[in-house]
Design a protein around this motif. Structure first.
Motif, mmCIF file in Angstrom:
data_model
loop_
_atom_site.group_PDB
_atom_site.id
_atom_site.type_symbol
_atom_site.label_atom_id
_atom_site.label_comp_id
_atom_site.label_asym_id
_atom_site.label_seq_id
_atom_site.Cartn_x
_atom_site.Cartn_y
_atom_site.Cartn_z
ATOM 1 N N GLY A 5 0.877 -1.171 0.007
ATOM 2 C CA GLY A 5 0.108 0.138 0.011
ATOM 3 C C GLY A 5 0.880 1.272 0.137
ATOM 4 O O GLY A 5 1.909 1.333 0.788
ATOM 5 N N LEU A 6 0.466 2.359 -0.865
ATOM 6 C CA LEU A 6 1.392 3.437 -0.968
ATOM 7 C C LEU A 6 0.253 4.556 -0.579
ATOM 8 O O LEU A 6 -0.805 4.831 -0.877
ATOM 9 N N MET A 7 0.741 5.570 0.256
ATOM 10 C CA MET A 7 0.160 6.669 0.812
ATOM 11 C C MET A 7 0.852 8.090 0.717
ATOM 12 O O MET A 7 2.043 7.718 1.369
ATOM 13 N N SER A 8 0.449 8.832 0.553
ATOM 14 C CA SER A 8 0.810 10.376 0.701
ATOM 15 C C SER A 8 -0.462 11.072 0.862
ATOM 16 O O SER A 8 -1.488 11.475 0.175
ATOM 17 N N SER A 95 -2.128 2.111 -4.814
ATOM 18 C CA SER A 95 -1.548 3.428 -4.593
ATOM 19 C C SER A 95 -2.858 4.520 -4.552
ATOM 20 O O SER A 95 -3.630 4.431 -5.400
ATOM 21 N N HIS A 96 -2.726 5.333 -3.399
ATOM 22 C CA HIS A 96 -3.469 6.303 -3.079
ATOM 23 C C HIS A 96 -3.296 7.351 -3.924
ATOM 24 O O HIS A 96 -4.318 8.225 -4.367
ATOM 25 N N GLY A 97 -2.282 7.691 -4.351
ATOM 26 C CA GLY A 97 -1.775 8.908 -5.102
ATOM 27 C C GLY A 97 -1.741 10.053 -4.070
ATOM 28 O O GLY A 97 -1.745 9.893 -2.887
ATOM 29 N N GLN A 98 -1.735 11.299 -4.532
ATOM 30 C CA GLN A 98 -1.859 12.385 -3.783
ATOM 31 C C GLN A 98 -3.002 13.466 -3.972
ATOM 32 O O GLN A 98 -3.204 13.856 -5.358
ATOM 33 N N THR A 99 -3.614 13.476 -3.144
ATOM 34 C CA THR A 99 -4.885 14.396 -3.352
ATOM 35 C C THR A 99 -4.581 15.854 -3.544
ATOM 36 O O THR A 99 -3.818 16.520 -2.824
ATOM 37 N N VAL A 100 -5.133 16.369 -4.806
ATOM 38 C CA VAL A 100 -4.625 17.747 -5.189
ATOM 39 C C VAL A 100 -5.752 18.746 -5.006
ATOM 40 O O VAL A 100 -5.760 20.090 -4.863
ATOM 41 N N HIS A 101 -7.194 17.719 -5.039
ATOM 42 C CA HIS A 101 -8.310 18.745 -4.955
ATOM 43 C C HIS A 101 -9.477 17.860 -4.518
ATOM 44 O O HIS A 101 -9.536 16.805 -5.177
ATOM 45 N N SER A 327 1.845 3.455 13.717
ATOM 46 C CA SER A 327 0.980 4.430 13.628
ATOM 47 C C SER A 327 1.390 5.275 12.111
ATOM 48 O O SER A 327 0.548 6.018 11.679
ATOM 49 N N ASP A 328 2.765 5.171 12.011
ATOM 50 C CA ASP A 328 3.209 5.919 10.805
ATOM 51 C C ASP A 328 2.668 5.315 9.438
ATOM 52 O O ASP A 328 2.423 6.346 8.439
ATOM 53 N N ALA A 329 2.348 4.213 9.251
ATOM 54 C CA ALA A 329 1.814 3.578 8.107
ATOM 55 C C ALA A 329 0.722 2.870 8.072
ATOM 56 O O ALA A 329 0.261 2.324 7.432
ATOM 57 N N LYS A 330 -0.277 3.216 9.268
ATOM 58 C CA LYS A 330 -1.682 2.435 9.386
ATOM 59 C C LYS A 330 -2.454 2.848 8.035
ATOM 60 O O LYS A 330 -3.154 1.870 7.636
ATOM 61 N N GLU A 331 -2.319 4.126 7.582
ATOM 62 C CA GLU A 331 -3.144 4.359 6.290
ATOM 63 C C GLU A 331 -2.639 3.468 5.043
ATOM 64 O O GLU A 331 -3.373 3.037 4.392
ATOM 65 N N ALA A 332 -1.326 3.334 5.013
ATOM 66 C CA ALA A 332 -0.837 2.767 4.016
ATOM 67 C C ALA A 332 -1.315 1.410 4.020
ATOM 68 O O ALA A 332 -1.571 0.638 2.998
ATOM 69 N N TYR A 333 -1.455 0.789 5.200
ATOM 70 C CA TYR A 333 -1.846 -0.731 5.304
ATOM 71 C C TYR A 333 -3.160 -0.602 5.039
ATOM 72 O O TYR A 333 -3.678 -1.724 4.360
ATOM 73 N N ALA A 334 -4.159 0.401 5.335
ATOM 74 C CA ALA A 334 -5.538 0.458 5.093
ATOM 75 C C ALA A 334 -5.639 0.504 3.610
ATOM 76 O O ALA A 334 -6.836 -0.441 3.264
#
Length: 404
Positions: A5-8, A95-101, A327-334
């Protein structure tokens, strides 16, 4: 299935990569963590990204360039995670990608845009990629956020009382898994986004965060400024609701500080920290929360965690590390779990949490160089998530007022 999982997130501080071995056993997704990495953005990319975010104006050429450069950065992070965490045997990348809007009008989300072209990930790694997870929920009438709420509900549903998952990223959001008003999820307001913005404004961009909350700890909460900040209409909108840099940005902060130019940077940061703590605590109390499980970069800020502990006034706080997810990577795991559900053809949303008309299968699939991952398991949507190696649910414990 080995999934990365990838998260930014909203803070745009780095790419989190988390690897897990995921299986479905009956009604349960079993997650075995394989490790996590924090991958810095290439030089200049974070600066260019922040410069393009609302309320700044930008061009389609900038969007194309950022989409490509973010895709390449995500591809590099995925490749590194595959080699270092999966011994080169990952089967799926999410990949969540980066939300820009996040396009919101009258409390309704009309659209959402994440950049980070997945073709670069598929080409670099050869793996199938699930990406662009938010728009399907928006198309079904939802907020498109917080998407991790589906994972939180599965993860915490068997805990006693009314557990509340809290993410302290750029924006703070909660998930009330069961009991009280649950299931319910929404963005409570700013977490790190205004704190980071205040530091950048005060230092002319020489610094971009209050490391360990040291500056805020040296300041004093300014009651008139806190009162002005707390009057923001967003906080009285009904849940589910979502927000981001479209509202909480540098222009917003400058307007809020008008007339308070005499305040020190330390006092401004102390007041912004208190704002986050109080808006989160109000949400937890409104939900009848009996414990808070926190994750995200804000858990590394001891001043914020101490303020949160005071504002919650007896409601125990622990971090997700205690339940097996860093805790730092929980969203990436999700997001790894959400993409895993996607390739199984299973929904990855809880309508009560996002406001959608129905639960939907999320994302788009970009094939790798081989066949699509074989999706085993049953056809019924799982209702539980168990982190392998963790103990059974237990009563809420000692309040945590420090970061790791």
């Amino acid at each position: 299935m080995r999934v990365i999982g990838l998260m930014s997130g909203t803070s745009c501080d780095a790419i989190d990569a988390a690897a897990a071995d995921l299986t479905i056993e009956g009604d349960t997704v079993v997650l075995t963590p394989l490790g996590a990495l924090e991958c810095a953005f290439p030089d200049g990319l974070r600066r260019d990204l922040l410069a393009a975010l609302p309320p700044a104006s930008t061009t389609m050429a900038d969007v194309c360039r950022l989409d490509t450069l973010l895709g390449q950065a995500l591809a590099s992070a995925a490749d590194r995670a595959d080699r270092e965490l999966c011994a080169g045997r990952a089967e799926l990348i999410v990949s969540h990608g980066q939300t820009v809007h996040h396009w919101t009008e009258d409390g309704h989300v009309r659209g959402t845009l994440q950049l980070g072209q997945p073709a670069w990930i598929a080409e670099r790694t050869g793996r199938t990629v699930v990406s662009d997870l938010r728009p399907r929920d928006v198309a079904a009438g939802g907020q498109g956020a917080p998407l991790v709420s589906a994972v939180d509900v599965m993860w915490l549903r068997d805990r006693p009382g009314v557990p509340v998952a809290l993410n302290l990223g750029g924006i703070a959001n909660i998930t009330v898994a069961v009991g009280g008003r649950g299931p319910l999820a929404y963005d409570t307001g700013p977490a790190n986004v205004l704190l980071d913005t205040a530091v950048r404004e005060a230092t002319g961009g020489r610094a971009d965060r209050d490391v360990d909350g040291a500056l805020a700890a040296a300041g004093t909460v300014h009651a008139p400024l806190l009162e002005r900040l707390s009057a923001e209409p967003y906080y009285s909108l009904p849940a589910p609701r979502t927000t981001g840099r479209e509202l909480f940005n540098a222009a917003y902060l400058r307007a809020a500080l008008a007339g308070f130019e005499h305040l020190s940077t330390e006092d401004v940061l102390a007041t912004l920290t208190e704002l986050t703590a109080r808006t989160v605590a109000d949400a937890v109390r409104d939900a009848g929360g009996t414990e808070v499980i926190a994750s995200g970069g804000g858990t590394r800020n001891p001043t914020l965690m101490a303020a949160l502990g005071r504002a919650l006034d007896g409601v125990p706080v622990r971090t997700s590390d205690d339940l097996g997810l860093p805790s730092d990577a929980k969203e990436a795991y999700a997001f790894a779990v959400l993409g895993f559900l996607t390739v199984h053809g299973l929904p990855g949303t809880v309508p009560a949490c996002t406001g959608a008309r129905r639960a939907t299968v999320l994302g788009s699939i970009t094939p790798g160089r081989g066949p699509l991952p074989a999706a085993g398991g049953g056809t019924a949507a799982p209702v539980r998530l168990r982190v392998s190696g963790t103990e059974p649910p237990r009563e809420p414990g000692i309040r945590i007022t420090h970061a790791h």
